[in-house]
Motif scaffolding. Structure first.
Motif, PDB file in Angstrom:
ATOM      1  N   ARG A 189     -49.553  -3.364  -7.706  1.00  0.00           N
ATOM      2  CA  ARG A 189     -50.138  -2.564  -6.624  1.00  0.00           C
ATOM      3  C   ARG A 189     -49.041  -1.915  -5.788  1.00  0.00           C
ATOM      4  O   ARG A 189     -49.088  -0.718  -5.490  1.00  0.00           O
ATOM      5  N   ILE A 190     -48.044  -2.695  -5.409  1.00  0.00           N
ATOM      6  CA  ILE A 190     -46.943  -2.161  -4.597  1.00  0.00           C
ATOM      7  C   ILE A 190     -46.172  -1.099  -5.382  1.00  0.00           C
ATOM      8  O   ILE A 190     -45.796  -0.059  -4.838  1.00  0.00           O
ATOM      9  N   ALA A 191     -45.962  -1.345  -6.671  1.00  0.00           N
ATOM     10  CA  ALA A 191     -45.177  -0.413  -7.495  1.00  0.00           C
ATOM     11  C   ALA A 191     -45.855   0.936  -7.669  1.00  0.00           C
ATOM     12  O   ALA A 191     -45.184   1.962  -7.755  1.00  0.00           O
ATOM     13  N   VAL A 192     -47.191   0.964  -7.751  1.00  0.00           N
ATOM     14  CA  VAL A 192     -47.871   2.240  -7.982  1.00  0.00           C
ATOM     15  C   VAL A 192     -48.123   3.015  -6.695  1.00  0.00           C
ATOM     16  O   VAL A 192     -48.458   4.196  -6.754  1.00  0.00           O
ATOM     17  N   GLU A 193     -47.945   2.368  -5.548  1.00  0.00           N
ATOM     18  CA  GLU A 193     -48.091   3.087  -4.282  1.00  0.00           C
ATOM     19  C   GLU A 193     -47.092   4.240  -4.238  1.00  0.00           C
ATOM     20  O   GLU A 193     -46.039   4.184  -4.871  1.00  0.00           O
ATOM     21  N   HIS A 194     -47.402   5.230  -3.479  1.00  0.00           N
ATOM     22  CA  HIS A 194     -46.504   6.383  -3.296  1.00  0.00           C
ATOM     23  C   HIS A 194     -46.175   7.043  -4.630  1.00  0.00           C
ATOM     24  O   HIS A 194     -45.006   7.296  -4.931  1.00  0.00           O
ATOM     25  N   ASP A 195     -47.204   7.246  -5.448  1.00  0.00           N
ATOM     26  CA  ASP A 195     -47.069   7.967  -6.712  1.00  0.00           C
ATOM     27  C   ASP A 195     -46.063   7.314  -7.660  1.00  0.00           C
ATOM     28  O   ASP A 195     -45.260   7.983  -8.298  1.00  0.00           O
ATOM     29  N   GLY A 196     -46.102   6.001  -7.717  1.00  0.00           N
ATOM     30  CA  GLY A 196     -45.310   5.278  -8.714  1.00  0.00           C
ATOM     31  C   GLY A 196     -43.843   5.133  -8.388  1.00  0.00           C
ATOM     32  O   GLY A 196     -42.992   5.320  -9.250  1.00  0.00           O
ATOM     33  N   ARG A 197     -43.539   4.743  -7.166  1.00  0.00           N
ATOM     34  CA  ARG A 197     -42.121   4.569  -6.825  1.00  0.00           C
ATOM     35  C   ARG A 197     -41.519   3.337  -7.479  1.00  0.00           C
ATOM     36  O   ARG A 197     -40.315   3.155  -7.480  1.00  0.00           O
ATOM     37  N   GLY A 198     -42.364   2.482  -8.044  1.00  0.00           N
ATOM     38  CA  GLY A 198     -41.864   1.318  -8.758  1.00  0.00           C
ATOM     39  C   GLY A 198     -41.460   0.188  -7.833  1.00  0.00           C
ATOM     40  O   GLY A 198     -41.975   0.039  -6.737  1.00  0.00           O
ATOM     41  N   CYS A 199     -40.535  -0.602  -8.298  1.00  0.00           N
ATOM     42  CA  CYS A 199     -40.002  -1.755  -7.565  1.00  0.00           C
ATOM     43  C   CYS A 199     -38.561  -1.437  -7.202  1.00  0.00           C
ATOM     44  O   CYS A 199     -37.782  -1.007  -8.063  1.00  0.00           O
ATOM     45  N   LEU A 200     -38.180  -1.664  -5.981  1.00  0.00           N
ATOM     46  CA  LEU A 200     -36.829  -1.317  -5.551  1.00  0.00           C
ATOM     47  C   LEU A 200     -35.775  -2.039  -6.384  1.00  0.00           C
ATOM     48  O   LEU A 200     -34.768  -1.442  -6.769  1.00  0.00           O
ATOM     49  N   MET A 201     -35.981  -3.304  -6.701  1.00  0.00           N
ATOM     50  CA  MET A 201     -34.983  -4.059  -7.470  1.00  0.00           C
ATOM     51  C   MET A 201     -34.885  -3.556  -8.904  1.00  0.00           C
ATOM     52  O   MET A 201     -33.793  -3.412  -9.450  1.00  0.00           O
ATOM     53  N   VAL A 202     -36.020  -3.294  -9.526  1.00  0.00           N
ATOM     54  CA  VAL A 202     -36.005  -2.765 -10.896  1.00  0.00           C
ATOM     55  C   VAL A 202     -35.391  -1.367 -10.890  1.00  0.00           C
ATOM     56  O   VAL A 202     -34.588  -1.025 -11.763  1.00  0.00           O
ATOM     57  N   ASN A 203     -35.733  -0.562  -9.891  1.00  0.00           N
ATOM     58  CA  ASN A 203     -35.139   0.765  -9.772  1.00  0.00           C
ATOM     59  C   ASN A 203     -33.621   0.658  -9.631  1.00  0.00           C
ATOM     60  O   ASN A 203     -32.873   1.425 -10.251  1.00  0.00           O
ATOM     61  N   ALA A 204     -33.170  -0.279  -8.814  1.00  0.00           N
ATOM     62  CA  ALA A 204     -31.725  -0.465  -8.613  1.00  0.00           C
ATOM     63  C   ALA A 204     -31.056  -0.848  -9.923  1.00  0.00           C
ATOM     64  O   ALA A 204     -29.983  -0.329 -10.260  1.00  0.00           O
ATOM     65  N   ALA A 205     -31.688  -1.750 -10.682  1.00  0.00           N
ATOM     66  CA  ALA A 205     -31.119  -2.159 -11.970  1.00  0.00           C
ATOM     67  C   ALA A 205     -31.036  -0.974 -12.920  1.00  0.00           C
ATOM     68  O   ALA A 205     -30.018  -0.778 -13.595  1.00  0.00           O
ATOM     69  N   CYS A 206     -32.080  -0.181 -12.965  1.00  0.00           N
ATOM     70  CA  CYS A 206     -32.111   0.974 -13.886  1.00  0.00           C
ATOM     71  C   CYS A 206     -31.133   2.066 -13.472  1.00  0.00           C
ATOM     72  O   CYS A 206     -30.522   2.711 -14.318  1.00  0.00           O
ATOM     73  N   GLU A 207     -30.970   2.264 -12.182  1.00  0.00           N
ATOM     74  CA  GLU A 207     -30.159   3.377 -11.697  1.00  0.00           C
ATOM     75  C   GLU A 207     -28.688   3.014 -11.497  1.00  0.00           C
ATOM     76  O   GLU A 207     -27.814   3.848 -11.732  1.00  0.00           O
ATOM     77  N   ARG A 208     -28.398   1.806 -11.074  1.00  0.00           N
ATOM     78  CA  ARG A 208     -27.041   1.488 -10.625  1.00  0.00           C
ATOM     79  C   ARG A 208     -26.251   0.554 -11.544  1.00  0.00           C
ATOM     80  O   ARG A 208     -25.066   0.342 -11.330  1.00  0.00           O
ATOM     81  N   LEU A 209     -26.902  -0.033 -12.543  1.00  0.00           N
ATOM     82  CA  LEU A 209     -26.183  -0.970 -13.412  1.00  0.00           C
ATOM     83  C   LEU A 209     -25.825  -0.264 -14.710  1.00  0.00           C
ATOM     84  O   LEU A 209     -26.552   0.612 -15.150  1.00  0.00           O
ATOM     85  N   PRO A 210     -24.727  -0.614 -15.295  1.00  0.00           N
ATOM     86  CA  PRO A 210     -23.827  -1.732 -15.023  1.00  0.00           C
ATOM     87  C   PRO A 210     -22.660  -1.385 -14.103  1.00  0.00           C
ATOM     88  O   PRO A 210     -21.812  -2.227 -13.847  1.00  0.00           O
TER      89      PRO A 210
END
Length: 192
Positions: free
Chosen positions: A93-114
């Motif tokens: 529910r939280i992830a789909v709010e705001h047109d699918g912004r996702g999860c901040l932690m998962v987004n961080a992993a996808c965008e900033r790692l490794p």
């Protein structure tokens, strides 16, 4: 004489967290942050060092607020199936709010790692805490006979966290809770 900081840094971190969560790290400029927070660039740098320092503070804020609340709700659940279902459905529910912004932690992993070891550490800490809390709940449930004891609770918890991460990425692609929530029931079958 040093100037006193003229803004509430805790409130600024919360607002920055929302902006990073919605737009991502790369798409959020220092100018975007100063406008959104209503502070000058000098004040921002004095409080957080740089954009990355504010980003780390935003991730820590997420960990201490939203992630901590999810763990508390898991531990307070009446029965394990309802607790796990509630945890997974709420994260969707939280992830789909705001047109699918996702999860901040998962987004961080996808965008900033490794590339970012400090971000990796924060994300790993959140994942580890979630997995350990879930493993404890599952171990107690197995002892009570609420769920099958055929799987090791730590392995089952790791599976559920991995499933959740994938579900949260899917929420960015398909920001529709109705389409994603049936998948939660499939994951709950692993408790049988």
């Amino acid at each position: 004489m040093a100037r006193t900081r003229e803004f509430d840094t805790e409130a600024a971190v919360g607002r920055a967290m929302e902006l990073f969560w919605t737009r991502g790290y790369e798409a959020t400029s220092v100018r975007d942050l100063t406008r959104h927070l209503g502070v000058g660039q000098g004040s921002l740098y004095a409080a957080f060092g740089d954009k990355h320092g504010l980003y780390r503070a935003a991730l820590e804020h997420y960990r201490s607020t939203l992630a901590a609340a999810a763990l508390r709700s898991l531990e307070e659940g009446a029965d394990v199936r309802s607790a796990v279902r509630g945890l997974l459905a709420e994260r969707v529910r939280i992830a789909v709010e705001h047109d699918g912004r996702g999860c901040l932690m998962v987004n961080a992993a996808c965008e900033r790692l490794p590339e970012e070891p400090s971000v990796r550490r924060i994300v790993r800490d959140v994942q580890d805490a979630s997995r350990e809390a879930l493993a404890e709940v599952l171990a107690v449930a197995a002892e009570r006979g609420e769920i099958s004891a055929r799987h090791d609770p730590h392995t089952l918890a790791a599976f559920l966290i991995t499933f959740l991460n994938g579900l949260l990425v899917s929420a960015k692609v398909t920001p529709d809770a109705g389409a994603l929530e049936p998948l939660v029931e499939v994951a709950l079958a692993s408790l049988d």
